[in-house]
Design a protein around this motif. Sequence first.
Motif, mmCIF file in Angstrom:
data_model
loop_
_atom_site.group_PDB
_atom_site.id
_atom_site.type_symbol
_atom_site.label_atom_id
_atom_site.label_comp_id
_atom_site.label_asym_id
_atom_site.label_seq_id
_atom_site.Cartn_x
_atom_site.Cartn_y
_atom_site.Cartn_z
ATOM 1 N N GLY A 87 0.794 -1.227 0.000
ATOM 2 C CA GLY A 87 0.000 0.000 0.000
ATOM 3 C C GLY A 87 0.823 1.272 0.000
ATOM 4 N N VAL A 88 2.059 1.201 0.537
ATOM 5 C CA VAL A 88 2.918 2.388 0.538
ATOM 6 C C VAL A 88 3.961 2.327 -0.574
ATOM 7 C CG1 VAL A 88 2.561 2.888 2.990
ATOM 8 C CG2 VAL A 88 4.523 1.483 2.299
ATOM 9 N N GLY A 89 3.835 1.326 -1.459
ATOM 10 C CA GLY A 89 4.698 1.258 -2.636
ATOM 11 C C GLY A 89 6.037 0.581 -2.438
ATOM 12 N N GLU A 90 6.227 -0.126 -1.326
ATOM 13 C CA GLU A 90 7.488 -0.848 -1.102
ATOM 14 C C GLU A 90 7.289 -2.305 -1.526
ATOM 15 O OE1 GLU A 90 9.695 -0.114 2.482
ATOM 16 O OE2 GLU A 90 8.584 1.743 2.838
ATOM 17 N N TYR A 91 7.353 -2.534 -2.840
ATOM 18 C CA TYR A 91 6.973 -3.826 -3.421
ATOM 19 C C TYR A 91 7.945 -4.951 -3.102
ATOM 20 C CZ TYR A 91 3.867 -0.660 -5.835
ATOM 21 O OH TYR A 91 2.934 0.305 -6.103
ATOM 22 N N VAL A 92 9.226 -4.671 -2.988
ATOM 23 C CA VAL A 92 10.196 -5.729 -2.668
ATOM 24 C C VAL A 92 9.915 -6.277 -1.269
ATOM 25 C CG1 VAL A 92 12.640 -6.242 -2.282
ATOM 26 C CG2 VAL A 92 11.953 -4.833 -4.238
ATOM 27 N N LYS A 93 9.720 -5.382 -0.305
ATOM 28 C CA LYS A 93 9.405 -5.809 1.059
ATOM 29 C C LYS A 93 8.055 -6.529 1.100
ATOM 30 C CE LYS A 93 12.118 -2.374 3.545
ATOM 31 N NZ LYS A 93 12.097 -1.241 4.466
ATOM 32 N N ALA A 94 7.088 -6.017 0.328
ATOM 33 C CA ALA A 94 5.774 -6.662 0.279
ATOM 34 C C ALA A 94 5.903 -8.089 -0.239
ATOM 35 C CB ALA A 94 4.826 -5.855 -0.604
ATOM 36 N N ARG A 95 6.666 -8.264 -1.322
ATOM 37 C CA ARG A 95 6.858 -9.602 -1.898
ATOM 38 C C ARG A 95 7.482 -10.545 -0.881
ATOM 39 N NH1 ARG A 95 11.204 -11.868 -3.601
ATOM 40 N NH2 ARG A 95 12.320 -9.905 -3.863
ATOM 41 N N GLU A 96 8.495 -10.075 -0.159
ATOM 42 C CA GLU A 96 9.158 -10.906 0.852
ATOM 43 C C GLU A 96 8.167 -11.344 1.926
ATOM 44 O OE1 GLU A 96 12.382 -8.502 2.279
ATOM 45 O OE2 GLU A 96 13.530 -8.715 0.420
ATOM 46 N N CYS A 97 7.333 -10.424 2.351
ATOM 47 C CA CYS A 97 6.339 -10.761 3.374
ATOM 48 C C CYS A 97 5.344 -11.793 2.851
ATOM 49 C CB CYS A 97 5.598 -9.505 3.833
ATOM 50 S SG CYS A 97 6.603 -8.375 4.815
ATOM 51 N N PHE A 98 4.835 -11.573 1.649
ATOM 52 C CA PHE A 98 3.853 -12.511 1.093
ATOM 53 C C PHE A 98 4.468 -13.889 0.872
ATOM 54 C CE2 PHE A 98 1.658 -8.583 -0.653
ATOM 55 C CZ PHE A 98 0.656 -8.612 0.310
ATOM 56 N N GLU A 99 5.700 -13.913 0.391
ATOM 57 C CA GLU A 99 6.347 -15.207 0.143
ATOM 58 C C GLU A 99 6.638 -15.969 1.432
ATOM 59 O OE1 GLU A 99 8.547 -14.276 -4.116
ATOM 60 O OE2 GLU A 99 9.731 -14.152 -2.272
ATOM 61 N N ASN A 100 6.855 -15.262 2.526
ATOM 62 C CA ASN A 100 7.140 -15.906 3.811
ATOM 63 C C ASN A 100 5.905 -16.049 4.699
ATOM 64 O OD1 ASN A 100 9.996 -16.287 3.510
ATOM 65 N ND2 ASN A 100 10.185 -14.063 3.633
ATOM 66 N N SER A 101 4.781 -15.568 4.225
ATOM 67 C CA SER A 101 3.547 -15.622 4.995
ATOM 68 C C SER A 101 3.097 -17.064 5.198
ATOM 69 C CB SER A 101 2.447 -14.840 4.270
ATOM 70 O OG SER A 101 1.222 -14.997 4.935
ATOM 71 N N LYS A 102 2.549 -17.329 6.365
ATOM 72 C CA LYS A 102 1.995 -18.654 6.653
ATOM 73 C C LYS A 102 0.593 -18.795 6.072
ATOM 74 C CE LYS A 102 5.128 -20.038 9.950
ATOM 75 N NZ LYS A 102 6.345 -19.870 9.222
ATOM 76 N N VAL A 103 0.048 -17.711 5.550
ATOM 77 C CA VAL A 103 -1.280 -17.728 4.950
ATOM 78 C C VAL A 103 -1.132 -18.081 3.473
ATOM 79 C CG1 VAL A 103 -3.299 -16.328 4.376
ATOM 80 C CG2 VAL A 103 -2.118 -15.978 6.549
ATOM 81 N N TYR A 104 -1.792 -19.104 3.066
ATOM 82 C CA TYR A 104 -1.764 -19.494 1.652
ATOM 83 C C TYR A 104 -3.200 -19.478 1.150
ATOM 84 C CZ TYR A 104 2.926 -21.010 2.765
ATOM 85 O OH TYR A 104 4.219 -21.038 3.179
ATOM 86 N N ASP A 105 -3.572 -18.398 0.547
ATOM 87 C CA ASP A 105 -4.919 -18.309 -0.011
ATOM 88 C C ASP A 105 -4.892 -17.477 -1.282
ATOM 89 O OD1 ASP A 105 -4.740 -15.670 0.826
ATOM 90 O OD2 ASP A 105 -6.318 -15.822 2.324
ATOM 91 N N MET A 106 -6.058 -17.280 -1.847
ATOM 92 C CA MET A 106 -6.151 -16.552 -3.119
ATOM 93 C C MET A 106 -5.671 -15.118 -2.988
ATOM 94 S SD MET A 106 -9.608 -18.031 -4.927
ATOM 95 C CE MET A 106 -10.678 -17.413 -3.664
ATOM 96 N N GLU A 107 -5.910 -14.496 -1.846
ATOM 97 C CA GLU A 107 -5.503 -13.100 -1.663
ATOM 98 C C GLU A 107 -3.981 -12.955 -1.726
ATOM 99 O OE1 GLU A 107 -5.939 -8.950 -0.941
ATOM 100 O OE2 GLU A 107 -7.408 -10.443 -1.539
ATOM 101 N N VAL A 108 -3.255 -13.867 -1.066
ATOM 102 C CA VAL A 108 -1.788 -13.819 -1.104
ATOM 103 C C VAL A 108 -1.308 -14.033 -2.535
ATOM 104 C CG1 VAL A 108 0.335 -14.992 -0.383
ATOM 105 C CG2 VAL A 108 -1.451 -14.523 1.289
ATOM 106 N N ASN A 109 -1.879 -15.025 -3.217
ATOM 107 C CA ASN A 109 -1.492 -15.284 -4.605
ATOM 108 C C ASN A 109 -1.821 -14.093 -5.499
ATOM 109 O OD1 ASN A 109 -0.473 -17.821 -4.053
ATOM 110 N ND2 ASN A 109 -2.451 -18.810 -4.346
ATOM 111 N N TYR A 110 -2.946 -13.462 -5.256
ATOM 112 C CA TYR A 110 -3.336 -12.281 -6.034
ATOM 113 C C TYR A 110 -2.325 -11.152 -5.826
ATOM 114 C CZ TYR A 110 -5.884 -8.118 -7.467
ATOM 115 O OH TYR A 110 -6.236 -6.939 -8.044
ATOM 116 N N MET A 111 -1.986 -10.890 -4.557
ATOM 117 C CA MET A 111 -1.046 -9.811 -4.258
ATOM 118 C C MET A 111 0.328 -10.107 -4.878
ATOM 119 S SD MET A 111 -2.876 -7.598 -2.688
ATOM 120 C CE MET A 111 -1.663 -6.435 -2.127
ATOM 121 N N LEU A 112 0.777 -11.352 -4.793
ATOM 122 C CA LEU A 112 2.055 -11.710 -5.427
ATOM 123 C C LEU A 112 1.977 -11.521 -6.940
ATOM 124 C CD1 LEU A 112 3.108 -14.851 -3.370
ATOM 125 C CD2 LEU A 112 4.375 -12.692 -3.567
ATOM 126 N N GLY A 113 0.859 -11.906 -7.531
ATOM 127 C CA GLY A 113 0.672 -11.712 -8.972
ATOM 128 C C GLY A 113 0.742 -10.240 -9.348
#
Length: 161
Positions: free
Chosen positions: A129-155
Amino acid sequence: MGAELGHPSLQWSYADELEDQGKEQEGFEWRKKAAEGGQTECWYDVAEQYRTGKYLPKDLSKAAECYAKCIDQRENNYSKLASANQLGRMYCEGEGVMKDYAKALPLIKLAVETKYPNNLYYLGKCYYGVGEYVKARECFENSKVYDMEVNYMLGMIYTQG
């Protein structure tokens, strides 16, 4: 009795006793008095009541105010960290407050670093949301949540390069 004399810690204890007796509404009132009297940990419990609407009408904006009061305390105890977690999520989702990733970010970051490591999903959402996409990607990739929202955000991140 000490609670009636205005001692916040005794008001907190009395609130617990009342709730154990099934007098939840009366317990809530004593817990709120304890919070207002300086027992800042009680603001978390008061906020939870407003957020869930369990013993009184649900009011997310009042919940947000109470979480914020709890966060103002100095030490990183359970109620402060839980309040940071909840208020950060509220800012992230726009529940009871205006959606604001910049306000959510330090709250979620505090929660993730100290008590709630499973909230990497929300931390990723804030970074996105604040435009820090590299950090966002790292968080999503390491997240314990595996659902459509995480996959959507990574996409979304991958398509932006």
